[in-house]
Design an enzyme around this catalytic site. Structure first.
Site, PDB file in Angstrom:
ATOM      1  N   ARG A  62       0.840  -1.210   0.000  1.00  0.00           N
ATOM      2  CA  ARG A  62       0.000   0.000   0.000  1.00  0.00           C
ATOM      3  C   ARG A  62       0.871   1.255   0.000  1.00  0.00           C
ATOM      4  NH1 ARG A  62      -4.569   0.640   4.556  1.00  0.00           N
ATOM      5  NH2 ARG A  62      -2.763   1.178   5.844  1.00  0.00           N
TER       6      ARG A  62
ATOM      7  N   LYS B 189      -2.785   6.881   0.905  1.00  0.00           N
ATOM      8  CA  LYS B 189      -2.541   7.238   2.310  1.00  0.00           C
ATOM      9  C   LYS B 189      -1.492   8.346   2.340  1.00  0.00           C
ATOM     10  CE  LYS B 189      -2.010   4.920   6.741  1.00  0.00           C
ATOM     11  NZ  LYS B 189      -3.054   5.655   7.433  1.00  0.00           N
TER      12      LYS B 189
ATOM     13  N   GLU C 221     -16.097   6.376   5.887  1.00  0.00           N
ATOM     14  CA  GLU C 221     -15.296   5.746   6.942  1.00  0.00           C
ATOM     15  C   GLU C 221     -15.195   6.720   8.106  1.00  0.00           C
ATOM     16  OE1 GLU C 221     -11.229   5.183   5.603  1.00  0.00           O
ATOM     17  OE2 GLU C 221     -11.278   7.031   4.463  1.00  0.00           O
TER      18      GLU C 221
END
Ligand code: PMP
Length: 293
Positions: free
Chosen positions: A53, A152, A185
């Site tokens: 990721r 991210k 989220e």
């Protein structure tokens, strides 16, 4: 933590000496990416997934991390050893590096990379027994077409504004909706609902960071023969859920018993949440990249 050592651009340095420039674009513009990883009893949980990721996020912002994934893995283990940590929260950060005051990343000659390994700070234990109280934030999650939450990045201001709303309302976490009003989220965790013995969670296309804990919980549920649906959810869907919980590297699986003043079911931690929590605890102790101190 005393005598903490930080891995910074290839060297282990004492915490006090771990400094980055005020011209670093990570600081000036939030131009960078990061990961939060856990180790449990000498095993790094889902290290490959976290590294994948990180490199995916870096690729997305055209940031070259000046280490291979294998080298970064070694650096993480070195940092854990230097800090004598078997149980840790590991933060890996890669920024655009030092540039000038303009935006242009081409002025930054090389990325700044650092690794912090520290003791984990969890939510208080009683919240795992009582459940969290959430609010829904006015601040919407970044849209997929602007800054995709799947990356991210160091740009967490969107989440921080929602976190401030939660704090102001006396809550510890906030639900963030996407621009269409569907649940995305929380500020640092993914969200699940249990309804009629099945799990539901927003799909990646709702505009979320696809959490590694989220994906482990989905796999765990499937191994328990609990059906899992990735579908769009509204706030009202959550209010009417049988159980609600959050997932994240730091929080693991944490129950939610109240949202916007509505009590979820009887306001108690539900049986599927408990079952998944127990399963997850087992998973983290037997899986992961082993390292010796
Ligand atoms: N969403 C956001 C916005 C997060 O910052 C995090 C934590 N990194 C998560 C979800 C959960 O992801 P993970 O399970 O990979 O920690």
């Amino acid at each position: 933590m005393e005598n903490m050592k930080i891995w910074l651009n290839g060297k282990l340095v004492p915490k006090e000496g771990a400094r980055v420039s005020v011209f670093d674009h990570g600081l000036l513009y939030g131009d960078g990416v990061f990961e939060g990883i856990r180790s449990y009893n000498g095993r790094i949980f889902k290290l490959t997934e976290h590294l994948e990721r990180l490199y995916r996020s870096a690729k997305s912002i055209i940031l070259k991390i000046p280490l291979s994934s294998g080298e970064l893995e070694e650096a993480i283990i070195k940092t854990l050893r230097a800090n004598n940590l078997k149980d840790a929260y590991i933060r890996v950060v890669a920024t655009r590096g030092v540039g000038d005051l303009g935006l242009d990343p081409a002025k930054c000659s090389s990325a700044t990379v650092f690794i912090i390994a520290s003791k984990i700070q969890l939510y208080p234990e009683e919240l795992y027994e009582k459940g969290l109280s959430l609010i829904t934030a006015f601040t919407r999650r970044n849209d997929i077409k602007t800054l995709n939450p799947a990356v991210k990045s160091l740009n967490y201001l969107n989440n921080i504004l929602a976190k401030i709303e939660a704090t102001n309302a006396g809550a510890l976490e906030a639900i963030m909706l996407n621009k269409d009003g569907y649940v995305a989220e929380c500020t640092g965790d993914n969200i699940f609902m249990v309804k009629e013995e099945a799990l539901q969670t927003p799909p990646a296309s709702a505009g979320i960071l696809e959490g590694i804990t989220r994906n482990s919980v989905i796999e765990l549920a499937q191994s328990f023969k609990i059906p899992v649906k990735e579908n769009l959810l509204t706030r009202d869907d959550l209010y009417g859920g049988d159980e609600v919980f959050l997932t994240g590297t730091a929080a693991e699986i944490i129950p939610v018993t109240r949202i916007d003043g509505r009590i979820i079911k009887e306001g108690k931690v539900g049986p599927l949440t408990q079952k998944l929590r127990a399963g997850f605890k087992k998973l983290v102790t037997c899986e992961g990249r082993e390292y010796a101190l």
